[in-house]
Design a protein around this motif. Structure first.
Motif, PDB file in Angstrom:
ATOM      1  N   HIS A  65     -79.191   2.239  -1.162  1.00  0.00           N
ATOM      2  CA  HIS A  65     -79.615   3.063  -0.031  1.00  0.00           C
ATOM      3  C   HIS A  65     -79.210   4.528  -0.157  1.00  0.00           C
ATOM      4  O   HIS A  65     -79.860   5.399   0.443  1.00  0.00           O
ATOM      5  CB  HIS A  65     -79.014   2.491   1.256  1.00  0.00           C
ATOM      6  CG  HIS A  65     -79.373   1.054   1.489  1.00  0.00           C
ATOM      7  ND1 HIS A  65     -80.581   0.673   2.026  1.00  0.00           N
ATOM      8  CD2 HIS A  65     -78.679  -0.094   1.225  1.00  0.00           C
ATOM      9  CE1 HIS A  65     -80.628  -0.652   2.099  1.00  0.00           C
ATOM     10  NE2 HIS A  65     -79.489  -1.137   1.631  1.00  0.00           N
ATOM     11  N   PHE A  66     -78.143   4.810  -0.902  1.00  0.00           N
ATOM     12  CA  PHE A  66     -77.657   6.183  -1.051  1.00  0.00           C
ATOM     13  C   PHE A  66     -77.328   6.434  -2.517  1.00  0.00           C
ATOM     14  O   PHE A  66     -76.907   5.526  -3.235  1.00  0.00           O
ATOM     15  CB  PHE A  66     -76.408   6.412  -0.192  1.00  0.00           C
ATOM     16  CG  PHE A  66     -76.637   6.171   1.274  1.00  0.00           C
ATOM     17  CD1 PHE A  66     -77.204   7.152   2.062  1.00  0.00           C
ATOM     18  CD2 PHE A  66     -76.289   4.951   1.860  1.00  0.00           C
ATOM     19  CE1 PHE A  66     -77.433   6.930   3.419  1.00  0.00           C
ATOM     20  CE2 PHE A  66     -76.510   4.717   3.201  1.00  0.00           C
ATOM     21  CZ  PHE A  66     -77.085   5.713   3.994  1.00  0.00           C
ATOM     22  N   SER A  67     -77.492   7.678  -2.935  1.00  0.00           N
ATOM     23  CA  SER A  67     -77.249   7.989  -4.345  1.00  0.00           C
ATOM     24  C   SER A  67     -75.770   8.084  -4.677  1.00  0.00           C
ATOM     25  O   SER A  67     -75.395   7.966  -5.847  1.00  0.00           O
ATOM     26  CB  SER A  67     -77.943   9.308  -4.713  1.00  0.00           C
ATOM     27  OG  SER A  67     -77.387  10.391  -3.973  1.00  0.00           O
ATOM     28  N   SER A  68     -74.923   8.312  -3.673  1.00  0.00           N
ATOM     29  CA  SER A  68     -73.505   8.514  -3.935  1.00  0.00           C
ATOM     30  C   SER A  68     -72.711   8.400  -2.637  1.00  0.00           C
ATOM     31  O   SER A  68     -73.275   8.400  -1.530  1.00  0.00           O
ATOM     32  CB  SER A  68     -73.262   9.901  -4.543  1.00  0.00           C
ATOM     33  OG  SER A  68     -73.595  10.909  -3.601  1.00  0.00           O
ATOM     34  N   LYS A  69     -71.407   8.355  -2.771  1.00  0.00           N
ATOM     35  CA  LYS A  69     -70.513   8.392  -1.610  1.00  0.00           C
ATOM     36  C   LYS A  69     -70.692   9.712  -0.865  1.00  0.00           C
ATOM     37  O   LYS A  69     -70.663   9.744   0.380  1.00  0.00           O
ATOM     38  CB  LYS A  69     -69.070   8.221  -2.076  1.00  0.00           C
ATOM     39  CG  LYS A  69     -68.036   8.222  -0.960  1.00  0.00           C
ATOM     40  CD  LYS A  69     -66.625   7.988  -1.489  1.00  0.00           C
ATOM     41  CE  LYS A  69     -66.115   9.170  -2.284  1.00  0.00           C
ATOM     42  NZ  LYS A  69     -64.648   9.093  -2.549  1.00  0.00           N
ATOM     43  N   GLU A  70     -70.895  10.794  -1.593  1.00  0.00           N
ATOM     44  CA  GLU A  70     -71.086  12.100  -0.959  1.00  0.00           C
ATOM     45  C   GLU A  70     -72.336  12.131  -0.100  1.00  0.00           C
ATOM     46  O   GLU A  70     -72.366  12.770   0.954  1.00  0.00           O
ATOM     47  CB  GLU A  70     -71.133  13.201  -2.027  1.00  0.00           C
ATOM     48  CG  GLU A  70     -71.127  14.628  -1.482  1.00  0.00           C
ATOM     49  CD  GLU A  70     -72.505  15.167  -1.128  1.00  0.00           C
ATOM     50  OE1 GLU A  70     -72.589  16.173  -0.403  1.00  0.00           O
ATOM     51  OE2 GLU A  70     -73.521  14.588  -1.599  1.00  0.00           O
ATOM     52  N   GLU A  71     -73.390  11.444  -0.529  1.00  0.00           N
ATOM     53  CA  GLU A  71     -74.612  11.417   0.276  1.00  0.00           C
ATOM     54  C   GLU A  71     -74.384  10.659   1.584  1.00  0.00           C
ATOM     55  O   GLU A  71     -74.957  11.015   2.616  1.00  0.00           O
ATOM     56  CB  GLU A  71     -75.771  10.784  -0.493  1.00  0.00           C
ATOM     57  CG  GLU A  71     -77.086  10.946   0.263  1.00  0.00           C
ATOM     58  CD  GLU A  71     -78.270  10.305  -0.427  1.00  0.00           C
ATOM     59  OE1 GLU A  71     -79.386  10.403   0.123  1.00  0.00           O
ATOM     60  OE2 GLU A  71     -78.102   9.688  -1.488  1.00  0.00           O
ATOM     61  N   VAL A  72     -73.560   9.625   1.563  1.00  0.00           N
ATOM     62  CA  VAL A  72     -73.200   8.939   2.805  1.00  0.00           C
ATOM     63  C   VAL A  72     -72.519   9.922   3.750  1.00  0.00           C
ATOM     64  O   VAL A  72     -72.844  10.007   4.944  1.00  0.00           O
ATOM     65  CB  VAL A  72     -72.274   7.735   2.522  1.00  0.00           C
ATOM     66  CG1 VAL A  72     -71.811   7.096   3.836  1.00  0.00           C
ATOM     67  CG2 VAL A  72     -72.979   6.703   1.646  1.00  0.00           C
ATOM     68  N   LEU A  73     -71.560  10.686   3.224  1.00  0.00           N
ATOM     69  CA  LEU A  73     -70.870  11.685   4.045  1.00  0.00           C
ATOM     70  C   LEU A  73     -71.847  12.721   4.578  1.00  0.00           C
ATOM     71  O   LEU A  73     -71.783  13.105   5.754  1.00  0.00           O
ATOM     72  CB  LEU A  73     -69.782  12.372   3.225  1.00  0.00           C
ATOM     73  CG  LEU A  73     -69.057  13.532   3.925  1.00  0.00           C
ATOM     74  CD1 LEU A  73     -68.289  13.034   5.149  1.00  0.00           C
ATOM     75  CD2 LEU A  73     -68.123  14.244   2.949  1.00  0.00           C
ATOM     76  N   PHE A  74     -72.766  13.179   3.741  1.00  0.00           N
ATOM     77  CA  PHE A  74     -73.739  14.178   4.175  1.00  0.00           C
ATOM     78  C   PHE A  74     -74.600  13.656   5.314  1.00  0.00           C
ATOM     79  O   PHE A  74     -74.832  14.362   6.302  1.00  0.00           O
ATOM     80  CB  PHE A  74     -74.620  14.605   3.008  1.00  0.00           C
ATOM     81  CG  PHE A  74     -75.781  15.475   3.429  1.00  0.00           C
ATOM     82  CD1 PHE A  74     -75.571  16.718   4.006  1.00  0.00           C
ATOM     83  CD2 PHE A  74     -77.090  15.031   3.265  1.00  0.00           C
ATOM     84  CE1 PHE A  74     -76.639  17.519   4.412  1.00  0.00           C
ATOM     85  CE2 PHE A  74     -78.160  15.815   3.657  1.00  0.00           C
ATOM     86  CZ  PHE A  74     -77.934  17.061   4.231  1.00  0.00           C
ATOM     87  N   GLU A  75     -75.090  12.421   5.199  1.00  0.00           N
ATOM     88  CA  GLU A  75     -75.936  11.874   6.258  1.00  0.00           C
ATOM     89  C   GLU A  75     -75.151  11.707   7.560  1.00  0.00           C
ATOM     90  O   GLU A  75     -75.682  11.935   8.651  1.00  0.00           O
ATOM     91  CB  GLU A  75     -76.548  10.545   5.822  1.00  0.00           C
ATOM     92  CG  GLU A  75     -77.630  10.673   4.767  1.00  0.00           C
ATOM     93  CD  GLU A  75     -78.831  11.481   5.240  1.00  0.00           C
ATOM     94  OE1 GLU A  75     -79.028  11.642   6.463  1.00  0.00           O
ATOM     95  OE2 GLU A  75     -79.577  11.970   4.375  1.00  0.00           O
ATOM     96  N   ILE A  76     -73.900  11.311   7.462  1.00  0.00           N
ATOM     97  CA  ILE A  76     -73.053  11.219   8.661  1.00  0.00           C
ATOM     98  C   ILE A  76     -72.899  12.587   9.290  1.00  0.00           C
ATOM     99  O   ILE A  76     -73.069  12.772  10.506  1.00  0.00           O
ATOM    100  CB  ILE A  76     -71.670  10.638   8.296  1.00  0.00           C
ATOM    101  CG1 ILE A  76     -71.784   9.178   7.894  1.00  0.00           C
ATOM    102  CG2 ILE A  76     -70.686  10.800   9.467  1.00  0.00           C
ATOM    103  CD1 ILE A  76     -70.528   8.615   7.242  1.00  0.00           C
ATOM    104  N   THR A  77     -72.581  13.576   8.464  1.00  0.00           N
ATOM    105  CA  THR A  77     -72.320  14.927   8.954  1.00  0.00           C
ATOM    106  C   THR A  77     -73.584  15.594   9.487  1.00  0.00           C
ATOM    107  O   THR A  77     -73.560  16.241  10.541  1.00  0.00           O
ATOM    108  CB  THR A  77     -71.712  15.774   7.822  1.00  0.00           C
ATOM    109  OG1 THR A  77     -70.561  15.109   7.304  1.00  0.00           O
ATOM    110  CG2 THR A  77     -71.311  17.151   8.314  1.00  0.00           C
ATOM    111  N   ARG A  78     -74.686  15.426   8.765  1.00  0.00           N
ATOM    112  CA  ARG A  78     -75.950  15.997   9.225  1.00  0.00           C
ATOM    113  C   ARG A  78     -76.387  15.380  10.545  1.00  0.00           C
ATOM    114  O   ARG A  78     -76.780  16.088  11.478  1.00  0.00           O
ATOM    115  CB  ARG A  78     -77.040  15.775   8.158  1.00  0.00           C
ATOM    116  CG  ARG A  78     -78.384  16.421   8.500  1.00  0.00           C
ATOM    117  CD  ARG A  78     -79.477  15.930   7.575  1.00  0.00           C
ATOM    118  NE  ARG A  78     -79.712  14.499   7.717  1.00  0.00           N
ATOM    119  CZ  ARG A  78     -80.447  13.967   8.694  1.00  0.00           C
ATOM    120  NH1 ARG A  78     -81.002  14.740   9.617  1.00  0.00           N
ATOM    121  NH2 ARG A  78     -80.613  12.661   8.752  1.00  0.00           N
ATOM    122  N   THR A  79     -76.279  14.061  10.628  1.00  0.00           N
ATOM    123  CA  THR A  79     -76.667  13.374  11.859  1.00  0.00           C
ATOM    124  C   THR A  79     -75.788  13.800  13.016  1.00  0.00           C
ATOM    125  O   THR A  79     -76.275  14.046  14.132  1.00  0.00           O
ATOM    126  CB  THR A  79     -76.589  11.852  11.671  1.00  0.00           C
ATOM    127  OG1 THR A  79     -77.487  11.451  10.634  1.00  0.00           O
ATOM    128  CG2 THR A  79     -76.949  11.124  12.960  1.00  0.00           C
TER     129      THR A  79
END
Length: 216
Positions: A65-79
């Motif tokens: 679902h996500f390319s990396s752990k950082e992308e998970v953080l980005f989606e949390i932060t963006r949302t």
């Protein structure tokens, strides 16, 4: 060690309600797991295995679902930043600038209290984002700041507020909403709405106090 839901009883908030329905059930679970792990352990100390364990998924599930752990953080932060901006746009403009500013503060503070764990991650793990993702968040933060700055300067121009340093006052008002994520709990003395109303009163007092200081 994998993060377990039962090990984080103080990290309960309304984070799952934030995720867009465009994310599937597993992806939403990973975002919620990411919130809990990043808030408890920090981004760098959290592994992808921690996140998948918190979501009740297999270790390889994150990369589906996500390319990396950082992308998970980005989606949390963006949302998180987009959602807190959205609640500001829902505050109806009022002919009384004080009522309008009060409504903005109450909405902003209430949102951060309701989603205090996701907000904590969104505010205090920014340094782990890539430069490209960081710029996206900076853009959202500027838009939120502009909403408050426009409301305050409109009130000053209209004569509803005394003349004050709008930049400093807005920075202080935003700090009210952001800093509470360090200590707030949903099972505490104040509901998110009660805290929002209380802080809205404080914000109006800050405008008056800032004007008084400027007049010295």
């Amino acid at each position: 060690m994998g993060a377990q839901r039962s090990a984080l009883p103080d990290l309960v908030d309304d984070s799952p309600a934030l995720w867009d329905e465009g994310f599937g059930k597993a992806a939403r679970g990973l975002l919620t797991g990411g919130v809990r792990c990043f808030a408890a352990q920090g981004f760098h100390a959290t592994t992808t295995r921690d996140i998948t364990a918190a979501a009740g998924l297999s270790p390889a599930a994150l990369y589906v679902h996500f390319s990396s752990k950082e992308e998970v953080l980005f989606e949390i932060t963006r949302t998180g930043h987009k959602s807190s901006l959205d609640v500001l746009t829902l505050v109806p403009p009022d002919t009384d600038p004080a009522t309008h500013l009060r409504g903005l503060v109450a909405a902003f503070v209430s949102w951060h209290a309701r989603h205090h764990v996701a907000a904590r991650v969104s505010q205090y793990e920014l340094g782990a984002l890539t430069s490209e993702h960081y710029e996206v968040i900076v853009g959202l933060r500027r838009r939120s700041t502009s909403v408050f700055h426009d409301a305050l300067t409109h009130g000053i121009t209209a004569g509803a507020f005394p003349d004050a340093d709008a930049h400093r006052v807005v920075r202080a008002i935003l700090s009210l909403g952001v800093d509470l994520v360090r200590w707030y709990r949903l099972d505490g003395a104040d509901s998110p709405e009660e805290l929002g109303e209380y802080y809205a009163d404080l914000a109006l007092g800050m405008v008056a106090a800032a004007a008084s200081r400027r007049a010295r």
